[in-house]
Design a protein around this motif. Structure first.
Motif, short mmCIF file in Angstrom:
data_model
loop_
_atom_site.label_atom_id
_atom_site.label_comp_id
_atom_site.label_asym_id
_atom_site.label_seq_id
_atom_site.Cartn_x
_atom_site.Cartn_y
_atom_site.Cartn_z
N LEU A 342 0.81 -1.22 0.00
CA LEU A 342 0.00 0.00 0.00
C LEU A 342 0.84 1.28 0.00
CD1 LEU A 342 -2.61 -1.25 2.56
CD2 LEU A 342 -3.14 -0.49 0.25
N ARG A 343 2.10 1.14 0.38
CA ARG A 343 2.98 2.31 0.42
C ARG A 343 3.70 2.53 -0.92
NH1 ARG A 343 4.43 4.73 5.13
NH2 ARG A 343 3.48 3.89 7.01
N GLN A 344 3.49 1.64 -1.88
CA GLN A 344 4.26 1.72 -3.13
C GLN A 344 3.69 2.77 -4.10
OE1 GLN A 344 7.10 0.38 -3.65
NE2 GLN A 344 7.20 -1.18 -2.04
N LEU A 347 0.61 2.38 -6.62
CA LEU A 347 -0.78 2.32 -6.14
C LEU A 347 -1.33 3.68 -5.74
CD1 LEU A 347 -0.89 -0.92 -3.95
CD2 LEU A 347 -2.29 -0.43 -5.95
N LYS A 348 -0.45 4.66 -5.73
CA LYS A 348 -0.83 5.99 -5.19
C LYS A 348 -2.05 6.58 -5.88
CE LYS A 348 1.89 7.18 -1.79
NZ LYS A 348 3.34 7.14 -1.76
N LYS A 354 -4.43 6.16 3.45
CA LYS A 354 -3.27 6.82 4.06
C LYS A 354 -3.15 6.42 5.52
CE LYS A 354 -2.50 10.78 1.13
NZ LYS A 354 -3.69 11.11 0.35
N ASN A 355 -4.25 5.85 6.03
CA ASN A 355 -4.27 5.44 7.43
C ASN A 355 -3.99 3.93 7.49
OD1 ASN A 355 -4.94 4.67 9.94
ND2 ASN A 355 -6.91 5.74 10.02
N PHE A 356 -2.91 3.57 8.13
CA PHE A 356 -2.50 2.16 8.12
C PHE A 356 -2.86 1.45 9.44
CE2 PHE A 356 0.53 4.18 5.08
CZ PHE A 356 0.01 3.58 3.94
N ASN A 357 -3.83 2.00 10.17
CA ASN A 357 -4.22 1.38 11.45
C ASN A 357 -4.71 -0.06 11.31
OD1 ASN A 357 -3.47 3.49 12.97
ND2 ASN A 357 -5.52 4.41 13.14
N ASN A 358 -5.33 -0.34 10.16
CA ASN A 358 -5.81 -1.72 9.93
C ASN A 358 -4.73 -2.63 9.40
OD1 ASN A 358 -8.40 -1.43 10.78
ND2 ASN A 358 -9.15 -0.72 8.78
#
Ligand SMILES: Cc1ncc(COP(=O)(O)O)c(C=O)c1O
Length: 395
Positions: A342-344, A347-348, A354-358
């Motif tokens: 998801l940080r690549q 995929l932007k 932007k929230n990676f809590n899950n």
């Protein structure tokens, strides 16, 4: 102190070379896809215990052909979502996107590095076409419950086994559970054909489609003479040799790769036994206060040692990397595929997450997870030396 530990060592053997030489010494040789490819596919199917295998030029090509096949077979256009892991190789996600599907990401479990089942089940809805699981770094990602739910809800299970050749769930090999499964034979994996991949299935129609998609979409590549005849009748205005059924490219492999594959397959199981022994020895000697070691190793077949740091200090992590470099221990940060997909950047534009809590576990692996080499020739003394060194580091 120099330890000199590469990610992979000697994955192309002298006996592979002898077999290749034998092939090259034959008269009137054909090196493009031919008899050896067929033989390798048959032997691979037998090893995996599936009906059909299609040999291609990479694991990514296997991913792409698999998702293209799903697109061609998907009559229900509402079903356009494929649930994918946040820790996997880029081609698992890009093939989903390139075939017009929406990737739905879930977090992983730290003890399997594979998809979190609870999150998979939560994300299933009427749009879900498939779950594309990755058995990361030799660990089994399946459970009986997941298989049961997917079957009941008529959701396809697709397995990426590119990093887990020979790993088991129960008594069956991974790659024999899903509708389609994918393998890679890149140099760094359990076995190699230089470059290469395999698409496996028990479904004849899927097999025929994967064969056509491998080879320009041509009807004559389906391997089904009856189908070929019907297409020739249907498209009378076309040259029977050149009936292109689907838009695709050339993903074929060749006779040299297949010859190496046939030879490598002979020692895959015995090499995996050595790797598994090494893996267990590595885990028992690693300091559990500094490194995560609570993996679910049942049935696992690891071509690498995962090294996940317990610390959450980037400063200590950077120091750890410096020390590994100093000792010449080759490593990759982010375990399978460089951490959180998801940080690549690719995929932007597609995803707005932007929230990676899950995604707490993949985030841990992203910043503090590594793997180092576990090849069959690795000796106990060397493993001890590596562990001793890792345990001595201030992290
Ligand atoms: C999980 C996974 N899937 C797919 C691939 C792609 O395989 P290849 O490098 O053969 O294209 C890899 C590559 O390492 C992988 O680790």
């Amino acid at each position: 102190m120099k330890i000199n530990h590469p990610l992979m060592h000697n994955n192309f053997t002298k006996s592979d070379m002898i077999e290749v030489k034998k092939l090259l010494n034959q008269k009137n040789i054909i090196l493009t896809q031919s008899k050896k490819v067929k033989e390798f596919e048959a032997k691979w199917s037998k090893w995996l215990n599936v009906k059909y295998s299609t040999y291609v030029n990479s694991g990514s090509s296997a991913n792409f052909i698999t998702t293209s096949t799903l697109r061609l077979l998907n009559k229900n256009k509402i079903k356009n979502e494929i649930i994918v892991p946040s820790l996997t190789w880029v081609s698992d996600i890009s093939s989903v996107i390139m075939n017009g599907f929406k990737p739905i990401f879930v977090d992983i479990n730290l003890n399997t590095l594979s998809m979190n089942e609870e999150q998979i089940l939560k994300r299933i809805n009427k749009k879900t076409l498939a779950v594309f699981i990755t058995h990361a770094q030799g660990f089994n990602g399946l459970s009986s419950n997941l298989i049961k739910v997917l079957k009941r809800k008529k959701i396809h299970l697709i397995e990426d086994v590119c990093e887990s050749h020979g790993a088991l769930f129960g008594k069956k090999k991974l790659g024999s559970f899903g509708l389609i499964s994918n393998f890679s034979f890149y140099y760094a994996h359990h076995m190699t054909t230089i470059e290469g991949g395999m698409i496996c299935t028990n479904d004849k129609k899927i097999y025929e489609i994967t064969r056509m998609l491998r080879s320009h979409g041509m009807a004559r590549e389906s391997g089904n003479p009856q189908y070929e005849k019907i297409m020739q009748k249907k498209y009378k205005n076309l040259s029977p040799h050149f009936i292109f059924m689907y838009p695709t490219l050339n993903f074929r492999n060749n006779e040299i790769g297949a010859t190496i594959g046939i030879n490598q397959l002979k020692s895959l199981d015995s090499n995996n036994i050595k790797r598994t022994k090494n893996f267990k020895f590595f885990l028992t000697n690693l300091n559990r206060n500094k490194y995560f070691i609570d993996y679910n190793i049942e049935g696992s077949s690891n071509y690498a040692f995962p090294v996940i740091l317990k610390t959450s200090s980037i400063k200590k992590r950077d120091l750890f990397e410096k020390k590994l470099k100093k000792a010449n221990i080759e490593f990759r940060r982010g375990n399978a595929g460089g951490g959180n997909q998801l940080r690549q950047p690719y995929l932007k534009k597609i995803l707005k997450i932007k929230n990676f809590n899950n995604f707490k576990n993949v985030e841990k692996v992203h910043f503090f997870g590594y793997y180092i080499g576990n090849y069959p020739g690795l000796k106990k003394e060397k493993i001890l030396k590596i562990c001793k060194y890792l345990n001595s580091l201030e992290i």
